[in-house]
Design a protein around this motif. Structure first.
Motif, mmCIF file in Angstrom:
data_model
loop_
_atom_site.group_PDB
_atom_site.id
_atom_site.type_symbol
_atom_site.label_atom_id
_atom_site.label_comp_id
_atom_site.label_asym_id
_atom_site.label_seq_id
_atom_site.Cartn_x
_atom_site.Cartn_y
_atom_site.Cartn_z
ATOM 1 N N LEU A 1 0.821 -1.206 0.000
ATOM 2 C CA LEU A 1 0.000 0.000 0.000
ATOM 3 C C LEU A 1 0.855 1.255 0.000
ATOM 4 C CD1 LEU A 1 -2.892 -0.904 2.465
ATOM 5 C CD2 LEU A 1 -3.063 -0.513 0.015
ATOM 6 N N THR A 2 1.909 1.222 0.827
ATOM 7 C CA THR A 2 2.792 2.390 0.889
ATOM 8 C C THR A 2 3.442 2.649 -0.456
ATOM 9 O OG1 THR A 2 3.220 1.941 3.231
ATOM 10 C CG2 THR A 2 4.766 3.376 2.088
ATOM 11 N N GLU A 3 3.869 1.568 -1.098
ATOM 12 C CA GLU A 3 4.488 1.733 -2.417
ATOM 13 C C GLU A 3 3.481 2.270 -3.433
ATOM 14 O OE1 GLU A 3 5.972 -2.097 -3.286
ATOM 15 O OE2 GLU A 3 7.636 -1.996 -1.831
ATOM 16 N N LEU A 4 2.246 1.701 -3.405
ATOM 17 C CA LEU A 4 1.235 2.188 -4.344
ATOM 18 C C LEU A 4 0.871 3.640 -4.057
ATOM 19 C CD1 LEU A 4 -1.149 -0.923 -4.444
ATOM 20 C CD2 LEU A 4 0.406 -0.147 -6.246
ATOM 21 N N LEU A 8 -4.918 6.782 -7.206
ATOM 22 C CA LEU A 8 -5.365 7.033 -5.835
ATOM 23 C C LEU A 8 -6.808 6.574 -5.637
ATOM 24 C CD1 LEU A 8 -3.862 10.561 -5.052
ATOM 25 C CD2 LEU A 8 -3.296 8.411 -3.914
ATOM 26 N N GLU A 9 -7.647 6.854 -6.630
ATOM 27 C CA GLU A 9 -9.048 6.433 -6.524
ATOM 28 C C GLU A 9 -9.151 4.912 -6.426
ATOM 29 O OE1 GLU A 9 -13.311 7.076 -8.844
ATOM 30 O OE2 GLU A 9 -11.411 7.341 -9.904
ATOM 31 N N ARG A 10 -8.423 4.209 -7.253
ATOM 32 C CA ARG A 10 -8.467 2.749 -7.218
ATOM 33 C C ARG A 10 -7.933 2.227 -5.891
ATOM 34 N NH1 ARG A 10 -6.179 2.171 -11.550
ATOM 35 N NH2 ARG A 10 -4.034 1.797 -10.879
ATOM 36 N N LEU A 11 -6.894 2.858 -5.389
ATOM 37 C CA LEU A 11 -6.339 2.459 -4.097
ATOM 38 C C LEU A 11 -7.358 2.649 -2.980
ATOM 39 C CD1 LEU A 11 -3.812 1.521 -2.545
ATOM 40 C CD2 LEU A 11 -3.160 3.924 -2.322
ATOM 41 N N GLY A 12 -8.077 3.757 -3.002
ATOM 42 C CA GLY A 12 -9.093 3.995 -1.988
ATOM 43 C C GLY A 12 -10.279 3.066 -2.118
ATOM 44 N N GLN A 13 -10.660 2.716 -3.343
ATOM 45 C CA GLN A 13 -11.791 1.814 -3.544
ATOM 46 C C GLN A 13 -11.481 0.425 -3.010
ATOM 47 O OE1 GLN A 13 -14.692 2.804 -4.568
ATOM 48 N NE2 GLN A 13 -15.633 0.783 -4.489
ATOM 49 N N ASP A 14 -10.236 -0.014 -3.172
ATOM 50 C CA ASP A 14 -9.858 -1.353 -2.715
ATOM 51 C C ASP A 14 -9.460 -1.399 -1.248
ATOM 52 O OD1 ASP A 14 -10.292 -2.203 -5.293
ATOM 53 O OD2 ASP A 14 -8.187 -2.018 -5.885
ATOM 54 N N ASN A 15 -9.167 -0.251 -0.644
ATOM 55 C CA ASN A 15 -8.683 -0.222 0.741
ATOM 56 C C ASN A 15 -9.438 0.859 1.513
ATOM 57 O OD1 ASN A 15 -6.003 -1.997 0.526
ATOM 58 N ND2 ASN A 15 -6.075 -0.655 -1.250
ATOM 59 N N PRO A 16 -10.557 0.496 2.143
ATOM 60 C CA PRO A 16 -11.373 1.503 2.859
ATOM 61 C C PRO A 16 -10.610 2.269 3.927
ATOM 62 C CG PRO A 16 -12.607 -0.535 2.591
ATOM 63 C CD PRO A 16 -11.217 -0.820 2.142
ATOM 64 N N ALA A 17 -9.612 1.639 4.549
ATOM 65 C CA ALA A 17 -8.876 2.326 5.609
ATOM 66 C C ALA A 17 -8.059 3.501 5.070
ATOM 67 C CB ALA A 17 -7.957 1.345 6.336
#
Length: 430
Positions: A123-126, A149-158
């Motif tokens: 996650l940090t790398e992404l 960033l949007e895709r990262l947020g969609q897959d990781n609610p935290a």
């Protein structure tokens, strides 16, 4: 049992038999007839032997009972020992299973920790990669960073709160003038934010708070969104900013500069603050249902419309300046409303409006036609020291109490319809 104790028992039995036999023989010898004496002696001998046999049998029964008791005791001891052995084996097994389970849980925790660390590193790398893309000089690369960033947020609610904070920070950054590519990147960032604020969408991100203080927005469209604590204080909003049909909670700070602001059908219990806002075009709250306070202190607004709006809490327009017109046609103020020292340069329409509590229009300046036709005042209405520079009508208006109009002024040349019982007198030629 010692052997001598058995021997003593046998001797006691023999002695007892001999004593009984001797006593009975002595008794038999006292008989007078020889035949009787012989019979009695035989009976005495039989009785003595019976006593000996009975005593021996009693001793044998005692020994048998003792043997039975010893056997039962041994059996109980064996059963107790077996139960203790079984309980010990069960404890050993339970301990072994507990140790095995603890070892398995430890291994699982280690695996989870390793997986969590790997996921966090990933996650940090992404996240780092997406932020680096967002800071690239190339507009196309920045667009890719937004979608990453949007895709990262969609897959990781935290991570959603952090990602929203990054997008808001990007919009708060100074924007270069006349850069069409950067304008498109910013519009995309706006769409990314609002796309995840609609509850009827599978991509809804609950609990998102927007901090857009001082941001430069272009056509910000949050229609139908759910907003929690949105802050646009000091923002510059070009185009039409739309909150139509939105649901607002917490606080909604709109002390910004707007070209046009559309809040039709707005719902929610948020405290809405338009204090010091500047709206060069039109602001509309038509059919809005606001359960929280509304404040427009010192706002500068060109055109405003609150047709059929329902305001459950206090509405404050103190010192607001409406450069063109404002209409509250059929609006319902269930609590107090204050327009003290407000200025309305054009038409002021309160036709069929309902004021459920205190209505303050003290020192208010009405520059053009003003209409309270059919309005209903359920509380105190105070027009003290207000100024009417155009025709004003209260035709059909109803008052629960006589309105307060001390020192209010109106032009002489225009026709006016005042509330019943109002005393009118000329002050000067105008």
């Amino acid at each position: 049992m010692p052997w001598w104790l058995v021997l003593v028992g046998l001797l006691v039995a023999a002695l007892l038999g001999w004593l009984v036999l001797d006593w009975l023989l002595g008794e038999a010898d006292r008989a007078a007839q020889p035949d009787t004496r012989a019979t009695l002696r035989i009976d005495a001998i039989r009785t003595g032997l019976t006593v000996v046999a009975g005593t021996g049998g009693g001793l044998a029964l005692l020994l048998a009972a003792r043997r039975q008791w010893i056997g039962e005791r041994a059996q109980r001891h064996q059963e107790a020992v077996a139960a203790q052995d079984q309980a010990h084996r069960e404890r050993v097994q339970a301990h072994t299973e507990a140790i095995t389970e603890a070892g398995q849980r430890h291994q699982e925790r280690q695996a989870e920790a390793a997986e969590h660390d790997a996921a966090e590193r990933r996650l940090t790398e992404l996240y780092t990669g997406a932020v680096e893309l967002l800071g690239n000089d190339n507009a196309a690369v920045r667009l890719g960073g937004l979608h990453a960033l949007e895709r990262l947020g969609q897959d990781n609610p935290a991570q959603r709160e952090t990602i929203v904070a990054v997008l808001c920070a990007y919009l708060r950054m100074p924007a270069p003038q006349d850069d069409a590519r950067e304008a498109e990147v910013r519009r995309t960032a706006q769409r990314v934010l609002t796309r995840h604020l609609r509850t009827n969408d599978d991509a809804f991100w609950p609990g998102v708070r927007l901090d857009l203080t001082g941001a430069r927005l272009d056509g910000f469209d949050a229609a139908g969104c759910t907003l929690d604590d949105a802050d646009l204080t000091g923002a510059v909003c070009a185009g039409t900013t739309s909150l139509a049909g939105a649901t607002v909670r917490g606080r909604l700070r709109l002390g910004a500069t707007f070209a046009d602001l559309v809040c039709d059908d707005l719902r929610g219990d948020a405290e809405i603050a338009l204090d010091d806002a500047e709206i060069t075009g039109r602001v509309s709250f038509d059919r809005a249902d606001l359960a929280g306070d509304l404040s427009c202190r010192q706002a500068i607004i060109c055109r405003a419309s609150f047709r059929r709006a329902t305001l459950h809490r206090t509405a404050t327009f103190d010192a607001a300046h409406f450069t063109h017109s404002v209409t509250f046609r059929e609006a319902v103020f269930l609590s107090g409303v204050s327009m003290d020292r407000a200025t309305i340069a054009g038409y002021a329409g309160f036709r069929l409006a309902r004021f459920g509590d205190l209505a303050l229009f003290r020192w208010t300046k009405f520059g053009d036609r003003t209409s309270f036709e059919g309005a209903r005042f359920d509380g105190i209405a105070n027009f003290g020291r207000s100024r009417f520079h155009g025709p004003v009508t209260f035709e059909g208006a109803t008052f629960a109490r006589p309105p307060l109009v001390e020192h209010a002024r109106a032009t002489v040349a225009d026709p006016h319809v005042w509330p019943k019982g109002t005393t009118v007198g000329r002050l000067d030629d105008d």
